[in-house]
Design a protein around this motif. Structure first.
Motif, mmCIF file in Angstrom:
data_model
loop_
_atom_site.group_PDB
_atom_site.id
_atom_site.type_symbol
_atom_site.label_atom_id
_atom_site.label_comp_id
_atom_site.label_asym_id
_atom_site.label_seq_id
_atom_site.Cartn_x
_atom_site.Cartn_y
_atom_site.Cartn_z
ATOM 1 N N VAL A 122 73.379 -7.290 51.466
ATOM 2 C CA VAL A 122 74.002 -8.054 51.167
ATOM 3 C C VAL A 122 73.924 -9.290 50.531
ATOM 4 O O VAL A 122 75.212 -9.558 48.826
ATOM 5 C CB VAL A 122 75.000 -8.248 52.331
ATOM 6 N N ALA A 123 73.074 -10.540 50.762
ATOM 7 C CA ALA A 123 72.982 -11.017 49.835
ATOM 8 C C ALA A 123 72.517 -11.043 48.796
ATOM 9 O O ALA A 123 72.711 -11.419 46.972
ATOM 10 C CB ALA A 123 71.452 -12.093 50.749
ATOM 11 N N VAL A 124 71.627 -10.167 48.619
ATOM 12 C CA VAL A 124 70.996 -10.257 46.937
ATOM 13 C C VAL A 124 72.210 -9.054 46.120
ATOM 14 O O VAL A 124 72.694 -9.371 44.898
ATOM 15 C CB VAL A 124 69.639 -8.051 47.174
ATOM 16 N N ASN A 125 72.980 -8.655 46.610
ATOM 17 C CA ASN A 125 74.312 -7.991 46.536
ATOM 18 C C ASN A 125 74.757 -8.806 45.681
ATOM 19 O O ASN A 125 76.142 -8.714 44.632
ATOM 20 C CB ASN A 125 74.667 -6.422 47.430
ATOM 21 N N SER A 153 71.002 -3.757 42.270
ATOM 22 C CA SER A 153 71.213 -2.702 40.898
ATOM 23 C C SER A 153 72.794 -2.196 41.693
ATOM 24 O O SER A 153 73.120 -1.366 40.325
ATOM 25 C CB SER A 153 70.786 -1.296 40.377
ATOM 26 N N ASP A 154 73.066 -2.000 42.837
ATOM 27 C CA ASP A 154 74.362 -1.245 43.590
ATOM 28 C C ASP A 154 75.609 -2.080 42.346
ATOM 29 O O ASP A 154 76.692 -0.525 42.382
ATOM 30 C CB ASP A 154 74.300 -1.282 44.709
ATOM 31 N N PRO A 155 75.839 -3.217 42.703
ATOM 32 C CA PRO A 155 76.899 -3.690 41.885
ATOM 33 C C PRO A 155 77.699 -2.997 40.646
ATOM 34 O O PRO A 155 78.554 -3.217 40.462
ATOM 35 C CB PRO A 155 76.698 -5.616 42.102
ATOM 36 N N VAL A 156 76.336 -3.809 39.544
ATOM 37 C CA VAL A 156 76.534 -2.503 38.417
ATOM 38 C C VAL A 156 77.264 -1.157 38.859
ATOM 39 O O VAL A 156 78.280 -0.429 38.089
ATOM 40 C CB VAL A 156 75.394 -2.241 37.997
ATOM 41 N N HIS A 157 76.688 -0.034 39.695
ATOM 42 C CA HIS A 157 77.492 0.746 39.960
ATOM 43 C C HIS A 157 78.409 0.656 40.318
ATOM 44 O O HIS A 157 79.273 1.566 39.759
ATOM 45 C CB HIS A 157 76.138 2.036 40.575
ATOM 46 N N LYS A 158 78.800 0.412 41.003
ATOM 47 C CA LYS A 158 80.360 -0.010 42.003
ATOM 48 C C LYS A 158 81.264 -0.351 41.076
ATOM 49 O O LYS A 158 82.129 -0.477 40.434
ATOM 50 C CB LYS A 158 80.422 -1.188 42.552
ATOM 51 N N ALA A 159 80.500 -1.466 39.658
ATOM 52 C CA ALA A 159 81.408 -2.189 39.036
ATOM 53 C C ALA A 159 81.718 -0.765 37.708
ATOM 54 O O ALA A 159 82.823 -1.252 37.107
ATOM 55 C CB ALA A 159 80.667 -3.272 37.987
ATOM 56 N N ALA A 162 84.152 0.905 39.107
ATOM 57 C CA ALA A 162 86.244 0.077 39.542
ATOM 58 C C ALA A 162 86.077 0.008 37.573
ATOM 59 O O ALA A 162 87.491 1.019 38.029
ATOM 60 C CB ALA A 162 85.926 -1.202 40.016
ATOM 61 N N VAL A 163 85.736 0.448 36.874
ATOM 62 C CA VAL A 163 86.156 0.578 35.465
ATOM 63 C C VAL A 163 86.907 1.498 35.423
ATOM 64 O O VAL A 163 87.780 1.906 34.811
ATOM 65 C CB VAL A 163 85.339 0.185 34.048
ATOM 66 N N ALA A 164 86.270 2.603 35.408
ATOM 67 C CA ALA A 164 86.476 3.980 35.160
ATOM 68 C C ALA A 164 87.985 4.535 36.246
ATOM 69 O O ALA A 164 88.770 5.061 35.484
ATOM 70 C CB ALA A 164 85.769 4.819 36.189
ATOM 71 N N SER A 165 88.475 3.651 37.511
ATOM 72 C CA SER A 165 88.696 3.619 37.897
ATOM 73 C C SER A 165 90.555 2.915 37.686
ATOM 74 O O SER A 165 91.404 3.802 37.469
ATOM 75 C CB SER A 165 88.996 3.535 39.551
ATOM 76 N N ARG A 166 90.054 1.675 37.132
ATOM 77 C CA ARG A 166 91.319 1.143 36.456
ATOM 78 C C ARG A 166 91.319 2.077 35.093
ATOM 79 O O ARG A 166 92.963 2.016 35.198
ATOM 80 C CB ARG A 166 90.245 -0.629 36.319
ATOM 81 N N ILE A 167 90.794 2.611 34.170
ATOM 82 C CA ILE A 167 90.916 2.726 33.409
ATOM 83 C C ILE A 167 92.271 3.630 33.633
ATOM 84 O O ILE A 167 92.921 4.499 33.260
ATOM 85 C CB ILE A 167 89.845 3.607 32.260
#
Length: 207
Positions: A122-125, A153-159, A162-167
């Motif tokens: 969690v700290a690294v993420n 690298s997990d937050p990048v995938h989550k981002a 999130a972008v795709a879902s937002r679009i």
């Protein structure tokens, strides 16, 4: 779960503190009142209680501090240990309680020590440097902390998700996050990991 009477509140308090601090099991299960510095919101372990010698203080975030404060208000410091040991058969009550918690959370092959790994991940993420994450967990060797570098690298995938879902949402406004109140201070709550088991750290008044 506590209201059902099948979970001992003492080992449950230990599990909650392990989840919130990333400390080692014995660092919390053998914790003494004299090792807590309330003003600096830290646990200072003596050399004989530290696996790696002189350990960095265990930092106490507001929820962890609240658990200890509530226990002090209820029990006082008549016992040297914050949470006196309870045993059930050959396994400690902490181990027995962990099995119940793990079963209810549908966690397969998730060890008690993995709560410590979870805190590091969690700290690294959350963007914490490996140096600071190592200090948080009391690592003496930076290489010990580096094993968690890959999860960054997990937050990048989550981002990307999130972008795709937002679009795809076609600009639908996102509702504001609901704050939670802790001692009069507004705290934004985010679950940053696949394992949070909210019922372990939720105040009893909310259960």
């Amino acid at each position: 779960t506590e209201e059902a009477g099948d979970i001992n509140p003492s080992p449950l308090a230990i599990l909650r503190l392990l989840l919130l601090t990333g400390a080692r099991k014995t660092e919390i299960s053998n914790l003494k009142w004299s090792e807590i510095d309330w003003d600096r919101r830290c646990i200072f372990l003596p050399l004989e209680r530290s696996k790696t010698g002189q350990r960095d203080p265990i930092r106490l975030a507001a929820p962890a501090l609240a658990i200890l404060k509530a226990r002090y208000d209820d029990m006082g410091d008549k016992d040297l240990r914050v949470i006196p040991a309870h045993y059930g058969g050959k396994a400690t009550a902490v181990d027995v309680t962990w099995k119940k918690v793990r079963a209810r959370a549908h966690l397969i092959d998730f060890r008690l020590h993995d709560l410590r790994h979870n805190a590091a991940s969690v700290a690294v993420n959350e963007g914490v440097s490996l140096y600071v994450a190592g200090k948080l967990l009391g690592h003496k060797n930076a290489a010990t902390t580096e094993r968690y570098a890959h999860v960054a690298s997990d937050p990048v995938h989550k981002a990307a998700e999130a972008v795709a879902s937002r679009i795809l949402a076609k600009g639908k406004p996102k509702p504001p996050a609901s704050p939670s109140m802790t001692g009069g201070v507004t705290v934004s709550v985010r679950l940053a990991t696949s394992f949070s088991y909210h019922t372990m750290i939720r105040p009893e008044s909310e259960t």
